[in-house]
Design a protein around this motif. Structure first.
Motif, PDB file in Angstrom:
ATOM      1  N   TYR A   2      -0.154  -2.882 -15.878  1.00 32.00           N
ATOM      2  CA  TYR A   2      -1.412  -3.516 -15.497  1.00 32.00           C
ATOM      3  C   TYR A   2      -2.184  -2.556 -14.605  1.00 32.00           C
ATOM      4  CZ  TYR A   2       0.893  -8.028 -16.449  1.00 32.00           C
ATOM      5  OH  TYR A   2       1.558  -9.080 -17.008  1.00 32.00           O
ATOM      6  N   HIS A   3      -3.461  -2.388 -14.891  1.00 33.45           N
ATOM      7  CA  HIS A   3      -4.323  -1.667 -13.965  1.00 33.45           C
ATOM      8  C   HIS A   3      -5.323  -2.684 -13.438  1.00 33.45           C
ATOM      9  CE1 HIS A   3      -7.293   1.787 -12.960  1.00 33.45           C
ATOM     10  NE2 HIS A   3      -6.864   1.143 -11.905  1.00 33.45           N
ATOM     11  N   VAL A   4      -5.284  -2.896 -12.129  1.00 31.78           N
ATOM     12  CA  VAL A   4      -6.107  -3.909 -11.484  1.00 31.78           C
ATOM     13  C   VAL A   4      -7.058  -3.244 -10.504  1.00 31.78           C
ATOM     14  CG1 VAL A   4      -6.059  -5.992 -10.064  1.00 31.78           C
ATOM     15  CG2 VAL A   4      -4.195  -5.548 -11.664  1.00 31.78           C
ATOM     16  N   VAL A   5      -8.326  -3.613 -10.577  1.00 29.64           N
ATOM     17  CA  VAL A   5      -9.319  -3.183  -9.596  1.00 29.64           C
ATOM     18  C   VAL A   5      -9.547  -4.357  -8.663  1.00 29.64           C
ATOM     19  CG1 VAL A   5     -11.750  -2.594  -9.237  1.00 29.64           C
ATOM     20  CG2 VAL A   5     -10.450  -1.471 -11.050  1.00 29.64           C
ATOM     21  N   ILE A   6      -9.395  -4.106  -7.360  1.00 32.39           N
ATOM     22  CA  ILE A   6      -9.600  -5.143  -6.358  1.00 32.39           C
ATOM     23  C   ILE A   6     -10.805  -4.772  -5.510  1.00 32.39           C
ATOM     24  CG2 ILE A   6      -8.656  -6.384  -4.380  1.00 32.39           C
ATOM     25  CD1 ILE A   6      -5.855  -5.841  -5.462  1.00 32.39           C
ATOM     26  N   PRO A  26       3.311 -11.099 -13.343  1.00 29.27           N
ATOM     27  CA  PRO A  26       4.567 -10.780 -14.030  1.00 29.27           C
ATOM     28  C   PRO A  26       4.840  -9.280 -14.063  1.00 29.27           C
ATOM     29  CG  PRO A  26       3.208 -12.263 -15.351  1.00 29.27           C
ATOM     30  CD  PRO A  26       2.369 -11.817 -14.192  1.00 29.27           C
ATOM     31  N   GLY A  27       6.105  -8.935 -14.062  1.00 30.57           N
ATOM     32  CA  GLY A  27       6.508  -7.535 -14.164  1.00 30.57           C
ATOM     33  C   GLY A  27       6.902  -6.959 -12.818  1.00 30.57           C
ATOM     34  N   ASP A  28       7.569  -5.836 -12.889  1.00 26.51           N
ATOM     35  CA  ASP A  28       8.003  -5.124 -11.694  1.00 26.51           C
ATOM     36  C   ASP A  28       6.827  -4.402 -11.040  1.00 26.51           C
ATOM     37  OD1 ASP A  28      10.639  -5.861 -12.183  1.00 26.51           O
ATOM     38  OD2 ASP A  28      11.063  -4.038 -13.339  1.00 26.51           O
ATOM     39  N   ALA A  29       7.023  -4.030  -9.800  1.00 21.59           N
ATOM     40  CA  ALA A  29       6.001  -3.287  -9.064  1.00 21.59           C
ATOM     41  C   ALA A  29       5.621  -2.009  -9.797  1.00 21.59           C
ATOM     42  CB  ALA A  29       6.497  -2.969  -7.658  1.00 21.59           C
ATOM     43  N   SER A  30       6.595  -1.388 -10.458  1.00 21.71           N
ATOM     44  CA  SER A  30       6.332  -0.128 -11.163  1.00 21.71           C
ATOM     45  C   SER A  30       5.406  -0.317 -12.370  1.00 21.71           C
ATOM     46  CB  SER A  30       7.648   0.501 -11.617  1.00 21.71           C
ATOM     47  OG  SER A  30       8.297  -0.342 -12.547  1.00 21.71           O
ATOM     48  N   GLU A  31       5.183  -1.564 -12.756  1.00 21.64           N
ATOM     49  CA  GLU A  31       4.312  -1.861 -13.894  1.00 21.64           C
ATOM     50  C   GLU A  31       2.885  -2.181 -13.471  1.00 21.64           C
ATOM     51  OE1 GLU A  31       6.406  -4.240 -17.133  1.00 21.64           O
ATOM     52  OE2 GLU A  31       7.567  -4.759 -15.331  1.00 21.64           O
ATOM     53  N   LYS A  32       2.596  -2.009 -12.181  1.00 20.00           N
ATOM     54  CA  LYS A  32       1.279  -2.366 -11.653  1.00 20.00           C
ATOM     55  C   LYS A  32       0.636  -1.155 -10.984  1.00 20.00           C
ATOM     56  CE  LYS A  32       3.231  -6.878 -10.823  1.00 20.00           C
ATOM     57  NZ  LYS A  32       3.783  -7.795  -9.834  1.00 20.00           N
ATOM     58  N   GLN A  33      -0.609  -0.941 -11.274  1.00 27.51           N
ATOM     59  CA  GLN A  33      -1.420   0.111 -10.658  1.00 27.51           C
ATOM     60  C   GLN A  33      -2.671  -0.573 -10.120  1.00 27.51           C
ATOM     61  OE1 GLN A  33      -1.423   3.476  -9.985  1.00 27.51           O
ATOM     62  NE2 GLN A  33      -3.491   3.211  -9.188  1.00 27.51           N
ATOM     63  N   GLU A  64       4.500  -1.819   1.017  1.00 29.55           N
ATOM     64  CA  GLU A  64       5.720  -2.600   1.291  1.00 29.55           C
ATOM     65  C   GLU A  64       6.335  -3.174   0.019  1.00 29.55           C
ATOM     66  OE1 GLU A  64       4.570  -5.596   4.119  1.00 29.55           O
ATOM     67  OE2 GLU A  64       4.147  -4.105   5.671  1.00 29.55           O
ATOM     68  N   HIS A  65       5.503  -3.420  -0.988  1.00 31.26           N
ATOM     69  CA  HIS A  65       5.986  -4.023  -2.226  1.00 31.26           C
ATOM     70  C   HIS A  65       6.140  -3.014  -3.355  1.00 31.26           C
ATOM     71  CE1 HIS A  65       4.912  -7.533   0.129  1.00 31.26           C
ATOM     72  NE2 HIS A  65       5.785  -8.180  -0.621  1.00 31.26           N
ATOM     73  N   GLY A  66       5.993  -1.730  -3.039  1.00 29.73           N
ATOM     74  CA  GLY A  66       6.234  -0.679  -4.020  1.00 29.73           C
ATOM     75  C   GLY A  66       5.221  -0.608  -5.137  1.00 29.73           C
ATOM     76  N   ILE A  67       4.008  -1.075  -4.880  1.00 27.48           N
ATOM     77  CA  ILE A  67       2.953  -1.053  -5.901  1.00 27.48           C
ATOM     78  C   ILE A  67       2.064   0.163  -5.660  1.00 27.48           C
ATOM     79  CG2 ILE A  67       0.972  -2.281  -6.865  1.00 27.48           C
ATOM     80  CD1 ILE A  67       2.369  -4.906  -5.961  1.00 27.48           C
ATOM     81  N   GLU A  68       1.935   0.989  -6.669  1.00 26.57           N
ATOM     82  CA  GLU A  68       1.127   2.205  -6.586  1.00 26.57           C
ATOM     83  C   GLU A  68      -0.349   1.836  -6.502  1.00 26.57           C
ATOM     84  OE1 GLU A  68       0.159   5.933  -9.508  1.00 26.57           O
ATOM     85  OE2 GLU A  68       2.177   5.080  -9.571  1.00 26.57           O
ATOM     86  N   ASP A  90     -11.133   1.494 -17.128  1.00 22.90           N
ATOM     87  CA  ASP A  90     -10.613   0.606 -18.171  1.00 22.90           C
ATOM     88  C   ASP A  90      -9.548  -0.338 -17.597  1.00 22.90           C
ATOM     89  OD1 ASP A  90     -10.573  -0.486 -20.719  1.00 22.90           O
ATOM     90  OD2 ASP A  90      -9.007   0.878 -21.418  1.00 22.90           O
ATOM     91  N   ALA A  91      -9.897  -0.974 -16.480  1.00 18.80           N
ATOM     92  CA  ALA A  91      -8.979  -1.892 -15.803  1.00 18.80           C
ATOM     93  C   ALA A  91      -8.685  -3.097 -16.680  1.00 18.80           C
ATOM     94  CB  ALA A  91      -9.587  -2.349 -14.484  1.00 18.80           C
ATOM     95  N   ASP A  92      -7.476  -3.606 -16.544  1.00 14.57           N
ATOM     96  CA  ASP A  92      -7.076  -4.811 -17.267  1.00 14.57           C
ATOM     97  C   ASP A  92      -7.601  -6.070 -16.597  1.00 14.57           C
ATOM     98  OD1 ASP A  92      -5.315  -3.544 -19.268  1.00 14.57           O
ATOM     99  OD2 ASP A  92      -4.170  -2.966 -17.487  1.00 14.57           O
ATOM    100  N   LEU A  93      -7.865  -5.978 -15.287  1.00 10.34           N
ATOM    101  CA  LEU A  93      -8.236  -7.155 -14.509  1.00 10.34           C
ATOM    102  C   LEU A  93      -8.999  -6.720 -13.265  1.00 10.34           C
ATOM    103  CD1 LEU A  93      -7.737 -10.280 -13.956  1.00 10.34           C
ATOM    104  CD2 LEU A  93      -5.698  -9.558 -12.696  1.00 10.34           C
ATOM    105  N   ILE A  94      -9.978  -7.549 -12.875  1.00  6.31           N
ATOM    106  CA  ILE A  94     -10.666  -7.398 -11.601  1.00  6.31           C
ATOM    107  C   ILE A  94     -10.225  -8.561 -10.731  1.00  6.31           C
ATOM    108  CG2 ILE A  94     -12.901  -7.427 -10.405  1.00  6.31           C
ATOM    109  CD1 ILE A  94     -14.156  -6.376 -13.030  1.00  6.31           C
ATOM    110  N   VAL A  95      -9.900  -8.278  -9.470  1.00  5.99           N
ATOM    111  CA  VAL A  95      -9.543  -9.332  -8.529  1.00  5.99           C
ATOM    112  C   VAL A  95     -10.493  -9.248  -7.343  1.00  5.99           C
ATOM    113  CG1 VAL A  95      -7.746 -10.304  -7.047  1.00  5.99           C
ATOM    114  CG2 VAL A  95      -7.116  -9.237  -9.219  1.00  5.99           C
ATOM    115  N   ILE A  96     -11.084 -10.404  -6.993  1.00  9.09           N
ATOM    116  CA  ILE A  96     -11.984 -10.466  -5.850  1.00  9.09           C
ATOM    117  C   ILE A  96     -11.721 -11.746  -5.077  1.00  9.09           C
ATOM    118  CG2 ILE A  96     -13.875  -9.013  -6.655  1.00  9.09           C
ATOM    119  CD1 ILE A  96     -15.203 -11.376  -7.861  1.00  9.09           C
ATOM    120  N   GLY A  97     -12.041 -11.723  -3.809  1.00  6.42           N
ATOM    121  CA  GLY A  97     -11.859 -12.897  -2.956  1.00  6.42           C
ATOM    122  C   GLY A  97     -13.118 -13.733  -2.942  1.00  6.42           C
ATOM    123  N   GLY A  98     -12.957 -15.006  -3.219  1.00  2.52           N
ATOM    124  CA  GLY A  98     -14.097 -15.921  -3.170  1.00  2.52           C
ATOM    125  C   GLY A  98     -14.244 -16.514  -1.787  1.00  2.52           C
ATOM    126  N   ARG A  99     -15.379 -17.070  -1.544  1.00  8.10           N
ATOM    127  CA  ARG A  99     -15.617 -17.747  -0.264  1.00  8.10           C
ATOM    128  C   ARG A  99     -16.530 -18.933  -0.507  1.00  8.10           C
ATOM    129  NH1 ARG A  99     -16.997 -13.686   3.480  1.00  8.10           N
ATOM    130  NH2 ARG A  99     -16.312 -12.154   2.002  1.00  8.10           N
TER     131      ARG A  99
END
Length: 133
Positions: A2-6, A26-33, A64-68, A90-99
């Motif tokens: 997973y490639h996630v843009v936050i 889902p998935g291990d920390a090594s599967e997340k960027q 701390e959680h081993g996520i690159e 070409d991120a798989d997901l965008i994550v943003i905080g709502g308010r």
């Protein structure tokens, strides 16, 4: 992988809520960027994104959680910056905080979250701020 843009603003609680949700995916920390992105709309002191508390705390959580992860900084409209970066990478997901905002507040000030949801050509996850005891 997973490639996630936050999209990270100055609110450390929002940043932590975002990275915690990525950690729960889902998935291990090594599967997340992760790419943490902060857009300066006004930066007279010339600060870098890594000096922003919310970026530092999000990075500490990811470490701390081993996520690159990497940090990207830009200037301009935050919604446009987040969308453009997600497209470029070409991120798989965008994550943003709502308010919470009143309808009048949304009309007067706009909403980065709303703009990203409506204009991103990829999935968007919106997190809230959990009640921390």
């Amino acid at each position: 992988m997973y490639h996630v843009v936050i999209g990270v603003d100055d609110d450390a609680e929002h940043a932590l809520a975002c990275v915690e949700e990525v950690g729960k995916m889902p998935g291990d920390a090594s599967e997340k960027q992760v790419t943490l992105v902060h857009s300066f709309t006004d930066n007279p002191s010339g600060a870098s994104a890594t000096q922003i508390r919310s970026i530092r705390e999000a990075g500490e959580y990811l470490d701390e959680h081993g996520i690159e992860y990497d940090v990207n900084e830009a200037s301009g409209d935050p919604a446009d910056v987040i969308i453009e970066l997600a497209e470029e990478e070409d991120a798989d997901l965008i994550v943003i905080g709502g308010r919470k905002r009143s309808p009048a507040g949304k009309a007067l000030f706009g909403s980065v979250t709303q703009t990203v949801i409506l204009n991103a050509g990829r999935p968007v996850m919106v997190t809230g701020v959990p009640n921390r005891a």
